[in-house]
Design a protein around this motif. Structure first.
Motif, PDB file in Angstrom:
ATOM      1  N   PHE A 166       3.555   6.237  -4.851  1.00 53.55           N
ATOM      2  CA  PHE A 166       1.934   5.557  -5.058  1.00 53.55           C
ATOM      3  C   PHE A 166       1.614   5.103  -3.617  1.00 53.55           C
ATOM      4  O   PHE A 166       2.493   4.382  -3.041  1.00 53.55           O
ATOM      5  CB  PHE A 166       2.032   4.393  -5.786  1.00 53.55           C
ATOM      6  CG  PHE A 166       2.153   4.877  -7.240  1.00 53.55           C
ATOM      7  CD1 PHE A 166       1.096   5.411  -8.240  1.00 53.55           C
ATOM      8  CD2 PHE A 166       3.560   4.881  -8.069  1.00 53.55           C
ATOM      9  CE1 PHE A 166       1.280   5.640  -9.538  1.00 53.55           C
ATOM     10  CE2 PHE A 166       3.635   5.064  -9.207  1.00 53.55           C
ATOM     11  CZ  PHE A 166       2.636   5.684  -9.997  1.00 53.55           C
ATOM     12  N   TYR A 167       0.423   5.425  -3.005  1.00 51.07           N
ATOM     13  CA  TYR A 167       0.185   5.122  -1.835  1.00 51.07           C
ATOM     14  C   TYR A 167      -1.264   4.878  -1.704  1.00 51.07           C
ATOM     15  O   TYR A 167      -2.320   5.805  -2.274  1.00 51.07           O
ATOM     16  CB  TYR A 167       0.537   5.979  -0.481  1.00 51.07           C
ATOM     17  CG  TYR A 167       0.147   7.537  -0.918  1.00 51.07           C
ATOM     18  CD1 TYR A 167      -0.914   7.831   0.027  1.00 51.07           C
ATOM     19  CD2 TYR A 167       0.713   8.149  -1.688  1.00 51.07           C
ATOM     20  CE1 TYR A 167      -1.256   9.279  -0.287  1.00 51.07           C
ATOM     21  CE2 TYR A 167       0.559   9.604  -1.824  1.00 51.07           C
ATOM     22  CZ  TYR A 167      -0.588  10.156  -1.082  1.00 51.07           C
ATOM     23  OH  TYR A 167      -0.951  11.537  -1.088  1.00 51.07           O
ATOM     24  N   GLU A 200       0.715  -1.126   0.124  1.00 50.63           N
ATOM     25  CA  GLU A 200      -0.107   0.066   0.120  1.00 50.63           C
ATOM     26  C   GLU A 200       0.808   1.312   0.011  1.00 50.63           C
ATOM     27  O   GLU A 200       0.262   2.201   0.155  1.00 50.63           O
ATOM     28  CB  GLU A 200      -0.851   0.018   1.172  1.00 50.63           C
ATOM     29  CG  GLU A 200      -2.044  -1.247   0.963  1.00 50.63           C
ATOM     30  CD  GLU A 200      -3.068  -1.087   2.356  1.00 50.63           C
ATOM     31  OE1 GLU A 200      -2.703  -0.174   3.090  1.00 50.63           O
ATOM     32  OE2 GLU A 200      -4.040  -1.899   2.292  1.00 50.63           O
ATOM     33  N   ASP A 201       2.246   1.132  -0.057  1.00 52.66           N
ATOM     34  CA  ASP A 201       2.891   2.364  -0.283  1.00 52.66           C
ATOM     35  C   ASP A 201       4.357   2.039  -1.039  1.00 52.66           C
ATOM     36  O   ASP A 201       4.950   1.450  -0.635  1.00 52.66           O
ATOM     37  CB  ASP A 201       3.258   2.857   1.332  1.00 52.66           C
ATOM     38  CG  ASP A 201       3.944   4.157   1.320  1.00 52.66           C
ATOM     39  OD1 ASP A 201       4.113   4.578   0.374  1.00 52.66           O
ATOM     40  OD2 ASP A 201       4.297   4.536   2.634  1.00 52.66           O
ATOM     41  N   LEU A 202       4.373   2.712  -2.108  1.00 55.55           N
ATOM     42  CA  LEU A 202       5.442   2.373  -2.953  1.00 55.55           C
ATOM     43  C   LEU A 202       6.221   3.867  -3.264  1.00 55.55           C
ATOM     44  O   LEU A 202       5.687   4.799  -3.723  1.00 55.55           O
ATOM     45  CB  LEU A 202       5.053   1.761  -4.139  1.00 55.55           C
ATOM     46  CG  LEU A 202       4.415   0.252  -4.121  1.00 55.55           C
ATOM     47  CD1 LEU A 202       2.895   0.626  -4.272  1.00 55.55           C
ATOM     48  CD2 LEU A 202       4.615  -0.505  -5.114  1.00 55.55           C
ATOM     49  N   VAL A 203       7.558   3.681  -3.317  1.00 58.09           N
ATOM     50  CA  VAL A 203       8.330   4.946  -3.548  1.00 58.09           C
ATOM     51  C   VAL A 203       9.375   4.587  -4.580  1.00 58.09           C
ATOM     52  O   VAL A 203      10.158   3.686  -4.495  1.00 58.09           O
ATOM     53  CB  VAL A 203       8.742   5.458  -2.297  1.00 58.09           C
ATOM     54  CG1 VAL A 203       9.624   6.862  -2.816  1.00 58.09           C
ATOM     55  CG2 VAL A 203       7.767   5.638  -1.346  1.00 58.09           C
ATOM     56  N   PHE A 204       9.444   5.575  -5.639  1.00 61.04           N
ATOM     57  CA  PHE A 204      10.583   5.202  -6.772  1.00 61.04           C
ATOM     58  C   PHE A 204      11.348   6.555  -6.824  1.00 61.04           C
ATOM     59  O   PHE A 204      10.832   7.531  -6.806  1.00 61.04           O
ATOM     60  CB  PHE A 204       9.976   4.955  -7.978  1.00 61.04           C
ATOM     61  CG  PHE A 204       8.982   3.619  -7.990  1.00 61.04           C
ATOM     62  CD1 PHE A 204       9.324   2.398  -7.798  1.00 61.04           C
ATOM     63  CD2 PHE A 204       7.303   3.963  -7.968  1.00 61.04           C
ATOM     64  CE1 PHE A 204       8.459   1.341  -7.675  1.00 61.04           C
ATOM     65  CE2 PHE A 204       6.679   2.806  -7.694  1.00 61.04           C
ATOM     66  CZ  PHE A 204       7.021   1.661  -7.757  1.00 61.04           C
ATOM     67  N   ARG A 205      12.481   6.195  -7.296  1.00 57.66           N
ATOM     68  CA  ARG A 205      13.293   7.478  -7.819  1.00 57.66           C
ATOM     69  C   ARG A 205      13.599   7.142  -9.527  1.00 57.66           C
ATOM     70  O   ARG A 205      13.942   6.139  -9.817  1.00 57.66           O
ATOM     71  CB  ARG A 205      14.719   7.333  -7.235  1.00 57.66           C
ATOM     72  CG  ARG A 205      15.380   8.593  -7.569  1.00 57.66           C
ATOM     73  CD  ARG A 205      16.781   8.808  -6.865  1.00 57.66           C
ATOM     74  NE  ARG A 205      16.522   9.373  -5.618  1.00 57.66           N
ATOM     75  CZ  ARG A 205      16.910   8.407  -4.350  1.00 57.66           C
ATOM     76  NH1 ARG A 205      17.233   7.408  -4.536  1.00 57.66           N
ATOM     77  NH2 ARG A 205      16.674   9.189  -3.160  1.00 57.66           N
TER      78      ARG A 205
END
Length: 337
Positions: free
Chosen positions: A304-305, A247-252
């Motif tokens: 994205f969360y 439920e929580d994704l972080v990308f550079r």
């Protein structure tokens, strides 16, 4: 003739086979398991199970698939493990789970099916000249054309309109005129509709010759000109995963030009939000199926969360209930004194 397509077969037309595998591609379905009893590649020698009756010589002439279908499947699928009772196949044509796509196309419709214009987006994606590796069609914004700013529209080289809702005609005319002046292209598609009583039939109709929504043959030619005009970016984008939870994704992400799309192959669903460098940004349905956000050029942190309004409302109600309960307890204690 109005039924929903269930199991695939090499007896399916090339058009239907291509539609299926576009869906698989967008959804990042890399592996397929086939059992002998329901083998979908019957008649395609490159994909046949060992010691099975799938060889061309053992198939009735009327059951033999077209060379076009077998050539298409043979060019995509690689047998990894095959036994007489079944096999596992790798699809090398699917999109990566997380990828950057160069050419975003925005569709604005009246959202008549209440599906974020997903049915229409998929139908356009099924166009034979639509290359999912170099373009993506985004939907899920407002059904009202008035709600879009010129800054939002300028992110897209093309905007497709399908009977969008309009409150102020003068305002939208001015908006589209400015968008075109800035170099944007607007395509208004006609609508050919078929009525279906159930949602199940309507959804499945996209795989039939009578879909619930379609565009005209003349529109198909216009779309062909658009799709063949668009070119992919030769420079590779860089994606680094910083955090990856359900439920929580972080990308550079580093992109080489403005207005490319970070597309995440996970089903689009209400309640998901997105931010770029900590600032909230619109999250779209990409290709009628998954999530996507439009990125500016350069290096950015994208998140994205999942943050559904229902949870916020539920939390507010729970908090209010607790306050009322505490006040009631205080009142009762004071009354006893």
């Amino acid at each position: 003739e109005y039924g929903v397509v269930t199991q695939a077969s090499t007896q399916d037309s090339f058009e239907l086979t291509r539609k299926r595998y576009k869906i698989f591609s967008v959804l990042n379905t890399r592996f397929q398991f086939q059992q002998k009893e329901n083998f979908e590649y019957k008649g395609c020698d490159k994909l046949a199970l060992p010691d099975s009756e799938s060889k061309d010589s053992n198939i009735d002439k009327e059951e033999k698939p077209t060379d076009e279908v077998c050539e298409y499947l043979g060019g995509r699928l690689i047998p990894i493990l095959t036994r007489s009772e079944g096999g596992i196949y790798y699809d090398k044509g699917v999109l990566p789970k997380i990828t950057v796509i160069s050419n975003p196309i925005l569709i604005i419709s009246d959202n008549r099916f209440n599906d974020f214009s997903g049915f229409m987006a998929k139908q356009i994606m099924f166009h034979p000249d639509f290359d999912i590796h170099k373009m993506t069609i985004l939907s899920g914004g407002s059904a009202y054309l008035d709600d879009y700013s010129i800054e939002a529209l300028n992110q897209f080289p093309f905007v497709i309109l399908v009977e969008p809702k309009i409150r102020d005609r003068n305002k939208t005319d001015s908006l589209l005129a400015l968008y075109k002046k800035n170099g944007g292209k607007v395509v208004e598609l006609s609508s050919i509709r078929m009525h279906y009583e159930s949602l199940h039939e309507r959804s499945g109709s996209i795989f039939t010759e009578k879909p619930a929504w379609n565009y005209s043959d003349e529109d198909a030619k216009i779309l062909s000109d658009i799709f063949t005009f668009l070119e992919s970016d030769e420079e590779k984008s860089r994606i680094e995963i910083i955090k990856f939870t359900p439920e929580d994704l972080v990308f550079r992400v580093e992109t080489s030009r403005d207005n490319q799309v970070l597309q995440y192959s996970d089903s689009f669903y209400p309640g998901w939000e997105a931010s770029i460098d900590g600032t909230q940004t619109p999250i779209y349905m990409a290709d009628g199926l998954v999530k996507g956000v439009v990125l500016p050029k350069g290096e950015h942190v994208v998140r994205f969360y999942y943050d559904p309004d229902s949870l916020k409302i539920g939390a507010a109600i729970s908090g209010s209930t607790m306050i009322i309960f505490l006040l009631f307890l205080v009142y009762k204690l004071k009354k006893k004194k």
